[in-house]
Design a protein around this motif. Structure first.
Motif, short mmCIF file in Angstrom:
data_model
loop_
_atom_site.label_atom_id
_atom_site.label_comp_id
_atom_site.label_asym_id
_atom_site.label_seq_id
_atom_site.Cartn_x
_atom_site.Cartn_y
_atom_site.Cartn_z
N CYS A 146 -4.81 5.04 -12.17
CA CYS A 146 -5.81 5.01 -11.37
C CYS A 146 -5.84 3.70 -10.58
O CYS A 146 -6.42 3.69 -9.28
CB CYS A 146 -7.13 5.19 -12.12
N SER A 147 -5.40 2.78 -11.35
CA SER A 147 -5.44 1.34 -10.34
C SER A 147 -4.29 1.19 -9.52
O SER A 147 -4.27 0.24 -8.88
CB SER A 147 -5.24 0.15 -11.56
N GLY A 148 -3.60 2.35 -9.41
CA GLY A 148 -2.28 2.20 -8.54
C GLY A 148 -2.50 1.65 -6.90
O GLY A 148 -1.53 0.86 -6.65
N TRP A 149 -3.32 2.16 -6.33
CA TRP A 149 -3.57 1.98 -4.96
C TRP A 149 -4.08 0.22 -4.57
O TRP A 149 -3.52 -0.34 -3.87
CB TRP A 149 -4.49 2.93 -4.26
N LEU A 150 -4.96 -0.19 -5.39
CA LEU A 150 -5.03 -1.25 -5.25
C LEU A 150 -4.19 -2.39 -5.56
O LEU A 150 -3.76 -3.65 -5.08
CB LEU A 150 -6.47 -1.80 -6.08
N SER A 154 -7.54 10.16 -9.66
CA SER A 154 -6.67 8.87 -9.93
C SER A 154 -6.49 7.98 -8.85
O SER A 154 -7.65 7.51 -8.03
CB SER A 154 -5.49 9.37 -10.46
N SER A 155 -5.33 7.31 -8.40
CA SER A 155 -5.35 6.34 -7.52
C SER A 155 -5.55 6.84 -6.14
O SER A 155 -5.90 5.78 -5.28
CB SER A 155 -3.72 5.53 -7.57
N ALA A 156 -5.77 8.22 -5.92
CA ALA A 156 -6.16 8.55 -4.67
C ALA A 156 -7.59 8.29 -4.19
O ALA A 156 -8.28 8.51 -3.04
CB ALA A 156 -5.70 9.87 -4.21
N SER A 157 -8.28 8.37 -5.41
CA SER A 157 -9.98 8.23 -5.11
C SER A 157 -10.51 7.02 -4.15
O SER A 157 -11.20 7.32 -3.32
CB SER A 157 -10.74 7.80 -6.65
N ILE A 158 -9.77 5.92 -4.41
CA ILE A 158 -10.49 4.61 -3.64
C ILE A 158 -9.86 4.76 -2.07
O ILE A 158 -10.78 4.85 -1.23
CB ILE A 158 -10.09 3.37 -4.32
N ALA A 169 -9.65 -5.30 -8.85
CA ALA A 169 -10.71 -5.23 -7.86
C ALA A 169 -10.10 -5.96 -6.56
O ALA A 169 -9.25 -6.78 -6.58
CB ALA A 169 -12.16 -5.86 -8.35
N MET A 170 -10.88 -5.62 -5.46
CA MET A 170 -10.40 -6.28 -4.12
C MET A 170 -11.54 -6.44 -3.25
O MET A 170 -12.54 -5.49 -3.35
CB MET A 170 -9.42 -5.47 -3.58
N VAL A 171 -11.61 -7.41 -2.50
CA VAL A 171 -12.65 -7.48 -1.30
C VAL A 171 -12.27 -7.60 -0.06
O VAL A 171 -11.23 -8.03 0.25
CB VAL A 171 -13.46 -8.96 -1.61
N TRP A 172 -12.88 -6.59 0.72
CA TRP A 172 -12.49 -6.54 2.16
C TRP A 172 -13.43 -7.01 3.19
O TRP A 172 -14.60 -6.86 2.80
CB TRP A 172 -11.99 -5.18 2.54
N GLN A 173 -13.16 -7.57 4.13
CA GLN A 173 -14.01 -7.88 5.10
C GLN A 173 -13.65 -7.12 6.20
O GLN A 173 -12.50 -6.80 6.83
CB GLN A 173 -13.70 -9.44 5.80
N PHE A 174 -14.58 -6.23 6.88
CA PHE A 174 -14.34 -5.38 8.08
C PHE A 174 -15.16 -5.90 9.27
O PHE A 174 -15.69 -6.89 9.41
CB PHE A 174 -14.87 -3.82 7.66
#
Ligand code: COA
Length: 330
Positions: A117-121, A289-293, A325-330
């Motif tokens: 589940c962590s795969g996309w990040l 799983s990893s597609a959720s985020i 975890a990841m932080v994004w600025q939009f």
């Protein structure tokens, strides 16, 4: 403390969800369960399930084409395809290579990342690394999961929790004003057997007997996973926020992994983020799983939940164990 400036931008996103909507009551066809139990324990109301002949690579191709089209980028401009999946269409070669062929990304290297589940990040961090190091100009980061193919449809403790889908993002180096601000990733392989497939692979090869025992399908210790999920996502949020030079108060939206509403609520509470700032779609899709985020991110961008200028915190957890975890600025 000032926020670190992002080197890599999320240029566009895309998603694909199978057409077939399956309700909690529909699952009674397979197992002894009920809508009330599933809703109260997990927050899940429906999930999407792929057709039997629908491939993880095909779902990824649809999500990827949408993301590329929105970015105005042709498939042959992509330098790298990094694809996260715990449900590859086959064990060799990678699902990323099937995706490369389907979208004709003729110049791209392509490989799979397996961090459940962590795969996309995890994959997003790898894409960021290639771009920041100047090794690529355009990276496609995709997650695609056909969970229905590895579920034991006689096990009510697992089969009610998951769904199928795919999400994609196009990454490029930016001008420092928006994109990936910080990330944190971790693992603990000592806890592998809390969420695993017992057979298949070199260690315990498949035999007709093992298939008859359903050992090739997913097994999970739900309670242990629950405890570890909350603990790990809380740690990941702390670390990613600290690396970004931010606190929970600075975050405009949280996009957690969508496994269970109770895990989401506990993680948000720990991070000091009220639930009205948390994006939730586990009710509609279950755990993809990893597609959720990436699916949630694409929806939040499309429906206007994410506006320009917002800071978004994403956190995940999965088999391995893996978390981040990841932080994004939009
Ligand atoms: N329908 C009806 N009853 C069910 C059921 C279902 N689908 N699944 C389990 N039950 C029953 C159990 O058999 C048990 O009955 P018993 O007490 O008679 O033995 C009872 O419900 C309680 O089971 P338990 O496992 O203790 O429930 P729980 O409150 O821990 O909730 C989960 C179970 C799976 C919802 C919860 O542990 C969880 O969400 N864990 C994390 C799972 C996860 O997110 N995994 C992916 C991580 S990426």
């Amino acid at each position: 403390m000032s926020m670190s400036s992002p080197a890599v931008e999320i240029v566009s996103t895309g998603r694909y969800l199978p057409d077939r909507i399956v309700t909690n009551d529909d699952l009674r066809e397979f197992v002894d369960t009920n809508d009330e139990w599933i809703r109260t324990r997990t927050g899940i109301v429906t999930r999407r399930l792929a057709r039997e002949d629908e491939l993880a690579a095909e779902m990824a191709a649809t999500a990827s084409r949408i993301a590329l089209e929105r970015a105005g980028i042709a498939p042959d401009e992509v330098d790298a395809i990094i694809l996260s999946t715990a449900t590859p269409d086959r064990l060799l070669p990678s699902t990323a290579c099937d995706l490369q062929a389907l979208i004709a990304a003729d110049r791209a290297m392509a490989f799979d990342v397996q961090a459940a589940c962590s795969g996309w990040l995890y994959a997003m961090s790898m894409g960021e690394g290639y771009l920041a190091a100047g090794r690529a100009e355009t990276v496609l980061v995709v997650a695609t999961e056909k969970m229905s193919a590895i579920l034991d449809w006689t096990d009510r403790t697992t089969c009610v929790l998951f769904g199928d889908g795919s999400g994609a993002a196009v990454l490029k180096r930016g001008d420092g004003s928006k994109g990936i601000v910080s990330s944190f990733h971790a693992s603990d392989g000592r806890l592998a057997e809390l969420l695993w497939r017992k057979s298949g692979g070199a260690k315990v090869p498949l035999t007709p007997e093992r298939v008859a025992e359903r050992e090739h399908l997913m097994l999970m210790s739900g309670r242990e996973i629950f405890k570890n999920a909350v603990r790990s996502m809380a740690q990941a949020c702390d670390e990613a926020l600290e690396r970004a030079g931010l606190t929970g108060d600075d975050i405009d939206l949280m996009i957690p992994h969508q496994a269970n509403i109770r895990i989401i609520e506990s993680t948000a509470k720990y991070a000091g983020i009220p639930m009205d700032k948390v994006y939730v779609n586990v009710d509609r899709y279950g755990n993809m799983s990893s597609a959720s985020i990436p699916v949630a991110l694409d929806e939040a961008l499309e429906d206007g939940t994410i506006e320009s200028g917002m800071k978004v915190l994403s956190a995940t957890f999965g088999a391995g164990l893996t978390w981040g975890a990841m932080v994004w600025q939009f």
